[in-house]
Write an enzyme that holds these catalytic residues in place. Structure first.
Site, PDB file in Angstrom:
ATOM      1  N   ASN A   7       1.005  -1.194   0.031  1.00 23.08           N
ATOM      2  CA  ASN A   7       0.154  -0.055  -0.048  1.00 23.08           C
ATOM      3  C   ASN A   7       0.779   1.250  -0.144  1.00 23.08           C
ATOM      4  O   ASN A   7       1.452   1.405   1.180  1.00 23.08           O
ATOM      5  CB  ASN A   7      -0.925  -0.070   1.349  1.00 23.08           C
ATOM      6  CG  ASN A   7      -2.010   1.074   1.191  1.00 23.08           C
ATOM      7  OD1 ASN A   7      -1.903   2.088   0.687  1.00 23.08           O
ATOM      8  ND2 ASN A   7      -2.488   1.138   2.373  1.00 23.08           N
ATOM      9  N   ARG A  95      -2.600  -2.052  -3.309  1.00 22.85           N
ATOM     10  CA  ARG A  95      -3.716  -1.328  -3.241  1.00 22.85           C
ATOM     11  C   ARG A  95      -3.597   0.145  -4.088  1.00 22.85           C
ATOM     12  O   ARG A  95      -2.649   0.464  -4.440  1.00 22.85           O
ATOM     13  CB  ARG A  95      -3.736  -0.885  -1.760  1.00 22.85           C
ATOM     14  CG  ARG A  95      -5.058  -0.001  -1.506  1.00 22.85           C
ATOM     15  CD  ARG A  95      -5.143   0.777  -0.134  1.00 22.85           C
ATOM     16  NE  ARG A  95      -6.304   1.523  -0.014  1.00 22.85           N
ATOM     17  CZ  ARG A  95      -6.267   2.538   0.655  1.00 22.85           C
ATOM     18  NH1 ARG A  95      -5.099   3.025   1.118  1.00 22.85           N
ATOM     19  NH2 ARG A  95      -7.476   3.100   0.894  1.00 22.85           N
ATOM     20  N   HIS A 184     -13.091   2.560   0.078  1.00 21.33           N
ATOM     21  CA  HIS A 184     -13.103   1.529   0.981  1.00 21.33           C
ATOM     22  C   HIS A 184     -13.616   0.273   0.629  1.00 21.33           C
ATOM     23  O   HIS A 184     -14.132  -0.459   1.254  1.00 21.33           O
ATOM     24  CB  HIS A 184     -13.910   1.967   2.218  1.00 21.33           C
ATOM     25  CG  HIS A 184     -13.265   3.171   3.124  1.00 21.33           C
ATOM     26  ND1 HIS A 184     -14.049   4.047   3.605  1.00 21.33           N
ATOM     27  CD2 HIS A 184     -11.905   3.624   3.246  1.00 21.33           C
ATOM     28  CE1 HIS A 184     -13.314   4.899   4.330  1.00 21.33           C
ATOM     29  NE2 HIS A 184     -12.309   4.485   4.096  1.00 21.33           N
ATOM     30  N   ARG A 245     -12.072  14.836   7.742  1.00 24.62           N
ATOM     31  CA  ARG A 245     -12.943  15.419   6.826  1.00 24.62           C
ATOM     32  C   ARG A 245     -14.288  15.479   6.912  1.00 24.62           C
ATOM     33  O   ARG A 245     -14.933  14.782   7.833  1.00 24.62           O
ATOM     34  CB  ARG A 245     -12.713  13.949   5.559  1.00 24.62           C
ATOM     35  CG  ARG A 245     -11.372  14.064   4.996  1.00 24.62           C
ATOM     36  CD  ARG A 245     -11.606  12.659   4.078  1.00 24.62           C
ATOM     37  NE  ARG A 245     -10.574  11.799   4.699  1.00 24.62           N
ATOM     38  CZ  ARG A 245     -10.722  10.366   4.115  1.00 24.62           C
ATOM     39  NH1 ARG A 245     -11.523  10.032   3.268  1.00 24.62           N
ATOM     40  NH2 ARG A 245      -9.763   9.551   4.910  1.00 24.62           N
ATOM     41  N   GLU A 388      -7.762  -5.250   5.029  1.00 26.37           N
ATOM     42  CA  GLU A 388      -7.611  -4.954   4.097  1.00 26.37           C
ATOM     43  C   GLU A 388      -6.427  -5.846   3.259  1.00 26.37           C
ATOM     44  O   GLU A 388      -6.486  -6.132   2.303  1.00 26.37           O
ATOM     45  CB  GLU A 388      -7.646  -3.493   3.875  1.00 26.37           C
ATOM     46  CG  GLU A 388      -8.904  -2.863   4.184  1.00 26.37           C
ATOM     47  CD  GLU A 388      -8.883  -1.278   4.142  1.00 26.37           C
ATOM     48  OE1 GLU A 388      -9.044  -1.103   3.118  1.00 26.37           O
ATOM     49  OE2 GLU A 388      -8.739  -0.819   5.133  1.00 26.37           O
TER      50      GLU A 388
END
Ligand code: AMP
Length: 402
Positions: A7, A95, A184, A245, A388
């Protein structure tokens, strides 16, 4: 087969090496502060076992190539390493944040795939270039090893047009591909799959609301195993209240800020992505700190928790309407797994819709899939840890076996 999951971020590379026979993690770690005065590599070998060993090293890490070389050195180290040679790695899974409309599933990386990922850079200007760097370096260092791109957006490519279109001039969709993409996806798909496995039903027969609450937050309506709506949009800013956010705001806030607060586009982007959310409301973006502050009487921290959980609840209601029948609501990720208060407040008052949480069972950190609803709840509530890296490794293996 051993699969290396990568990632790659703008100044970091997270990695995990898995043995797929039993899905054990041989090593996991991070290369941080690439390109800064001093970088850091941290690697945990055989995590969670009696042989666990943590190695850290500080040094200047010029670029992603140097960072990846260090990862290889760590993994193949004669004393502490877990493989003897880089040829022990059978495949690499990357990823990739934005696959645009080009990728509906994980895809083996070829020059054409790289070109399509490059094409989608305007949709994820912060993420895709870093992902591309990681792929390029890995392809240089592991020229003969098959590599697969696993896209955060791919799971959401089943969202129908009425849910992915924004009501703005259609030409902007045609020319700029402005639409909802969602993110996601790897996590939502993973926990949906885990739920199906746990209850022993085919995923294609299940309707779920999956709630990923971490530093970034999103909720997905899963109908017959497919994503039919999700809260993140063109970029990972829309929807739920996140660490820094904003989630949903009136889009006219942009014009207001520009006209009245003298902010330019970059400043507004920064404000909504990095200075808003929980942090914007109370100055803290980690839910643990927010609970401490609430305990100390901080009213803004209390407000931040209320705003986040109210937004969560509003979307649960929306997705119940989208789905009609809901089999289960699944919480996952840092907050979703660890914060019983957020889970409780998200679903409190929904008993009249057949959602009833067992508060005693809910009062724990979720370490393994756990049923959190009462026996008479019409809709099951679960906490299921996301993974993940494992999801990317499984997807990578599946692509290569096809
Ligand atoms: P993630 O992005 O999934 O790694 O989640 C990171 C976030 O999870 C942090 O910013 C915290 O807000 C939250 N978190 C992690 N551990 C806990 C905990 N024990 N209790 C509450 N929130 C937590």
């Amino acid at each position: 087969m051993k699969i290396l999951v990568i990632n790659s971020g703008s100044s970091s590379i997270k990695f995990q090496l898995l043995a797929m026979e039993d899905e054990t993690v041989l090593a996991s770690g991070i290369v941080e502060r690439i390109g800064e005065d001093e970088g850091l590599v941290k690697c945990t070998f055989k995590p969670g076992t009696a042989d666990e060993a943590v190695v850290k090293q500080r040094e200047v890490i010029k670029d992603h190539t140097s960072g990846m070389r260090l990862v290889v050195d760590f993994l193949t180290d004669k004393k502490t390493g877990v493989i003897s040679d880089r040829s022990d790695i059978g495949a690499i899974g990357h990823r990739v944040v934005h696959g645009g409309e080009d990728f509906h599933q994980p895809t083996r990386i070829t020059p054409e795939v790289m070109a399509a990922v490059e094409k989608n850079v305007p949709l994820a200007p912060l993420h895709n270039p870093a992902n591309i760097d990681g792929i390029k370096v890995a392809r240089e260092l592991f020229a003969d090893v098959p590599q697969v791109a696993v896209f955060d957006t791919a799971f959401h490519q089943t969202i129908p047009p009425h849910a992915y279109h924004y009501a703005i001039p259609y030409a902007l969709y045609e020319k700029e591909r402005i639409r909802r993409y969602g993110f996601h996806g790897t996590s939502h798909k993973f926990v949906a799959g885990e739920y199906a496995r746990l209850v022993g039903k085919p995923l294609e027969q299940l309707n779920l609301i999956t709630i990923h609450l971490g530093n970034g937050c999103s909720m997905t309506a899963v109908k017959n195993g497919q994503s039919v709506d999700t809260t993140l949009g063109l970029t990972p800013l829309e929807g739920l209240v996140m660490g820094t956010r904003s989630g949903d705001v009136d889009p006219a806030i942009h014009a207001f800020l520009a006209r009245n607060c003298n902010l330019d586009i970059d400043a507004i982007d920064n404000l909504l992505n990095k200075e808003s959310g929980l942090k914007g409301l109370c100055g803290l973006n980690d839910m643990r700190d927010i609970h401490d502050a609430i305990a100390a009487g901080d009213q803004r921290a209390k407000l931040a928790l209320e705003v986040q959980t109210y937004r969560n609840k509003k979307y649960v209601g929306a997705y119940m309407a989208v789905l009609g029948r809901v089999d289960a609501i699944v919480f996952t990720a840092g907050i979703g797994e660890n914060d019983e208060v957020v889970r409780e407040k998200t679903l409190e008052g929904l008993e009249c819709f057949g959602i009833s949480m067992d508060l005693a069972v809910n009062d724990q950190r979720i370490k393994k899939p756990t049923l959190l609803s009462t026996s008479d709840s019409k809709i099951e509530i679960w906490g299921i840890p996301t993974n993940e890296e494992l999801a990317i490794a499984r997807e990578t293996q599946a692509v290569l076996q096809k």
